[in-house]
Enzyme design. Sequence first.
Site, PDB file in Angstrom:
ATOM      1  N   HIS A   1      36.322  37.006  41.068  1.00 12.92           N
ATOM      2  CA  HIS A   1      35.655  36.652  39.812  1.00 12.92           C
ATOM      3  C   HIS A   1      36.120  35.286  39.310  1.00 12.92           C
ATOM      4  O   HIS A   1      36.670  35.174  38.200  1.00 12.92           O
ATOM      5  CB  HIS A   1      35.921  37.742  38.758  1.00 12.92           C
ATOM      6  CG  HIS A   1      34.856  37.784  37.692  1.00 12.92           C
ATOM      7  ND1 HIS A   1      34.375  38.948  37.143  1.00 12.92           N
ATOM      8  CD2 HIS A   1      34.161  36.798  37.081  1.00 12.92           C
ATOM      9  CE1 HIS A   1      33.459  38.675  36.234  1.00 12.92           C
ATOM     10  NE2 HIS A   1      33.310  37.377  36.192  1.00 12.92           N
ATOM     11  N   LEU A   2      35.901  34.269  40.125  1.00 19.11           N
ATOM     12  CA  LEU A   2      36.340  32.922  39.748  1.00 19.11           C
ATOM     13  C   LEU A   2      35.208  31.911  39.708  1.00 19.11           C
ATOM     14  O   LEU A   2      35.448  30.726  39.475  1.00 19.11           O
ATOM     15  CB  LEU A   2      37.461  32.430  40.685  1.00 19.11           C
ATOM     16  CG  LEU A   2      37.238  32.475  42.208  1.00 19.11           C
ATOM     17  CD1 LEU A   2      36.194  31.515  42.677  1.00 19.11           C
ATOM     18  CD2 LEU A   2      38.545  32.203  42.921  1.00 19.11           C
TER      19      LEU A   2
ATOM     20  N   ALA B   1      27.119  37.289  39.414  1.00 22.92           N
ATOM     21  CA  ALA B   1      26.700  37.745  38.085  1.00 22.92           C
ATOM     22  C   ALA B   1      27.561  38.938  37.659  1.00 22.92           C
ATOM     23  O   ALA B   1      28.625  38.751  37.050  1.00 22.92           O
ATOM     24  CB  ALA B   1      25.219  38.083  38.102  1.00 22.92           C
ATOM     25  N   ARG B   2      27.136  40.135  37.986  1.00 23.56           N
ATOM     26  CA  ARG B   2      27.899  41.328  37.640  1.00 23.56           C
ATOM     27  C   ARG B   2      27.727  42.364  38.740  1.00 23.56           C
ATOM     28  O   ARG B   2      26.609  42.573  39.240  1.00 23.56           O
ATOM     29  CB  ARG B   2      27.420  41.921  36.300  1.00 23.56           C
ATOM     30  CG  ARG B   2      27.875  41.168  35.068  1.00 23.56           C
ATOM     31  CD  ARG B   2      29.395  41.271  34.840  1.00 23.56           C
ATOM     32  NE  ARG B   2      29.841  40.567  33.635  1.00 23.56           N
ATOM     33  CZ  ARG B   2      30.230  39.287  33.600  1.00 23.56           C
ATOM     34  NH1 ARG B   2      30.228  38.574  34.716  1.00 23.56           N
ATOM     35  NH2 ARG B   2      30.628  38.738  32.467  1.00 23.56           N
TER      36      ARG B   2
ATOM     37  N   GLU C   1      36.584  45.923  38.984  1.00 17.17           N
ATOM     38  CA  GLU C   1      37.403  44.743  39.273  1.00 17.17           C
ATOM     39  C   GLU C   1      38.802  44.963  38.723  1.00 17.17           C
ATOM     40  O   GLU C   1      38.923  45.370  37.573  1.00 17.17           O
ATOM     41  CB  GLU C   1      36.788  43.493  38.654  1.00 17.17           C
ATOM     42  CG  GLU C   1      35.478  43.111  39.328  1.00 17.17           C
ATOM     43  CD  GLU C   1      34.836  41.859  38.721  1.00 17.17           C
ATOM     44  OE1 GLU C   1      35.475  41.188  37.887  1.00 17.17           O
ATOM     45  OE2 GLU C   1      33.692  41.569  39.079  1.00 17.17           O
TER      46      GLU C   1
ATOM     47  N   ASP D   1      31.474  37.578  44.314  1.00 20.83           N
ATOM     48  CA  ASP D   1      32.527  37.126  43.399  1.00 20.83           C
ATOM     49  C   ASP D   1      32.790  38.177  42.337  1.00 20.83           C
ATOM     50  O   ASP D   1      33.775  38.095  41.609  1.00 20.83           O
ATOM     51  CB  ASP D   1      32.106  35.809  42.745  1.00 20.83           C
ATOM     52  CG  ASP D   1      33.240  35.199  41.944  1.00 20.83           C
ATOM     53  OD1 ASP D   1      34.348  35.064  42.515  1.00 20.83           O
ATOM     54  OD2 ASP D   1      33.025  34.866  40.766  1.00 20.83           O
TER      55      ASP D   1
ATOM     56  N   ASP E   1      12.037  37.240  37.357  1.00 25.68           N
ATOM     57  CA  ASP E   1      12.600  37.462  36.026  1.00 25.68           C
ATOM     58  C   ASP E   1      11.504  38.013  35.130  1.00 25.68           C
ATOM     59  O   ASP E   1      10.580  37.287  34.747  1.00 25.68           O
ATOM     60  CB  ASP E   1      13.160  36.159  35.446  1.00 25.68           C
ATOM     61  CG  ASP E   1      13.940  36.408  34.160  1.00 25.68           C
ATOM     62  OD1 ASP E   1      13.631  37.378  33.429  1.00 25.68           O
ATOM     63  OD2 ASP E   1      14.864  35.631  33.873  1.00 25.68           O
TER      64      ASP E   1
END
Lengths: 342, 342
Positions: free
Chosen positions: B300-301, B252-253, B281, B276, B192
Amino acid sequence: MPHPEDPARRAVAFLMPDRTFASVFDAPDVARLIAEPSLELLSPEPLDPRDLADRELLSRAEIVITGWGTPVIEGEMRGALPALAAVSHAAGTVRPVVTDALLDEGVAVASAAGANAVPVAEFAFAMVVLAAKRVLWAEEGYRASGRQPDARAAWPWIGSHGIRVGVVGASHVGQLVIERLGSLDVEVVVSDPTLDADQRRALGAEVVPLEELVATSDVVTLHAPSLPSTRGMIGREAIASMKPGAALINTARGELVDEEALADRLEAGDIAAFLDVTAREPLPAGDRLWSAPNTLLTPHLAGSVGNENGRLAAHAVDEAIRFARTGAFADAITPRRMAVIA
Amino acid sequence: MPHPEDPARRAVAFLMPDRTFASVFDAPDVARLIAEPSLELLSPEPLDPRDLADRELLSRAEIVITGWGTPVIEGEMRGALPALAAVSHAAGTVRPVVTDALLDEGVAVASAAGANAVPVAEFAFAMVVLAAKRVLWAEEGYRASGRQPDARAAWPWIGSHGIRVGVVGASHVGQLVIERLGSLDVEVVVSDPTLDADQRRALGAEVVPLEELVATSDVVTLHAPSLPSTRGMIGREAIASMKPGAALINTARGELVDEEALADRLEAGDIAAFLDVTAREPLPAGDRLWSAPNTLLTPHLAGSVGNENGRLAAHAVDEAIRFARTGAFADAITPRRMAVIA
């Protein structure tokens, strides 16, 4: 350095199929046994009582390190181990290897059930999260429709927040699962008829009768041993009593569950199941569980596999060394415990 | 009891689609706002600026509670909120609702990202366990062959013991994942670039460059925000550098990952993915990821769903009450933080 045949050293041998040895033990485990002054390792590889030279060595073994596939130590095998004082089992369930008679003779027995419980508890915990998130159903629905399926139309609830998780059996695994569940915002209830008052208090979870647990939990996870008294403990009536939307996780033993009744309820479509074990393994072709909806079937891999076997080896070696040094295991199985464990 | 229009009370309103309100807020959340002496709840239901009577009420709102689907507060919407002092967002990502300009004006903003992070971290943790156990592959192999597939023939490793898990992004979610990973016998590394020295020390995990993390981890889990600087951060070169047998988890994305490169590597068959989220999407029909081996696609849950939404509501109400009482949120988003969060 003591002499290799120093009578103060206790003779130790591996007694397991070569395949088990290769998948569980690494060179450093063997090196620890060789380096231990209180031990004499009879061979760096497993001994086979059908081999004459090995049989000669085994006749001196006071400690044997056993594992998956070691034949039961009775009859001829017992006869091949006249000096036997201790069995350090590098796997969870000692029943395939150790008889009540052997314990009654005073042979000390240790299992690596505590070490083997670690990955099972990790797996069961992950399945609780999957069950709460309806992952099986969501993945299938997403794949089939190309859209986010509507959980609220399909299930009475979704999500892990505030649900009730029932842990059947406060075994090694059950206790680790309870501990892990403490990291979720869930209510945990436990059923285990073998717990005394002190053990109940130490659990950190409410103890309820099995019938109540099964009928009121959103997720039920099985961690009881397979014993005559536990076979079919999750019977037709219990399965019928499960709440709509509930999930059953079995990482213990298939025989605990009435699988016909489970298949019936799964086919009704209102519960889910995560089955790492079944009464017959592998599950026969054509079994209804193969085609039941909302069912994840995994091939008995929750317990130690691959790199996780290293924990079993480390534990079995630790206990062998402890026995050689002190004459006792750190965590020996008593005849009384033998009656209630896997 | 103060008078309903007591000027010492701060006017609060819900500003979100009715559907969001119904899925996130329960009667007790609304009751808490009504019962709070420092607040005046303008309506127990969301207000719609297109409705004249609602618009009248909204013109008095000092605090708005927003959620999924609240339109961005700029232009006409900003004009409808002349008294606005604070936005308490009942969801994770504030970007769809709050602009940098709004923050610069001095409007206080709080998000429920911390509350939303809880289920995402639970989910990502469960996926780490699934990845380590090769569950996707084992389930498919078991189903196809009716036998336990041979993990050691198919994968360089199996099991969670001693593997390296790389956490990309020490976000709310990333930090919770690091904490959960502490309960496994794994080595955790983190990447990070926004961490200062104190934050690095507080993590309890080694911080390494992204390239090193991706190339050396057995499981890589993404918890970075979607920003211009993070889009495609897991690019073709990074994906090519992943170890044979590694797994990529994305809760995340989708934009963080070069999905063409990922599909290429997945089709080679030597890594696994738990996705996910995807860049588009729902994932369009025919996308190569649908047919990639060793890939779990969920819709996406991982974030708050169902009962988990209650945490978002509780957090948004807590922050609204805190702002009314003290004039400040407990955890306000500053312009500086806005630049690095989701």
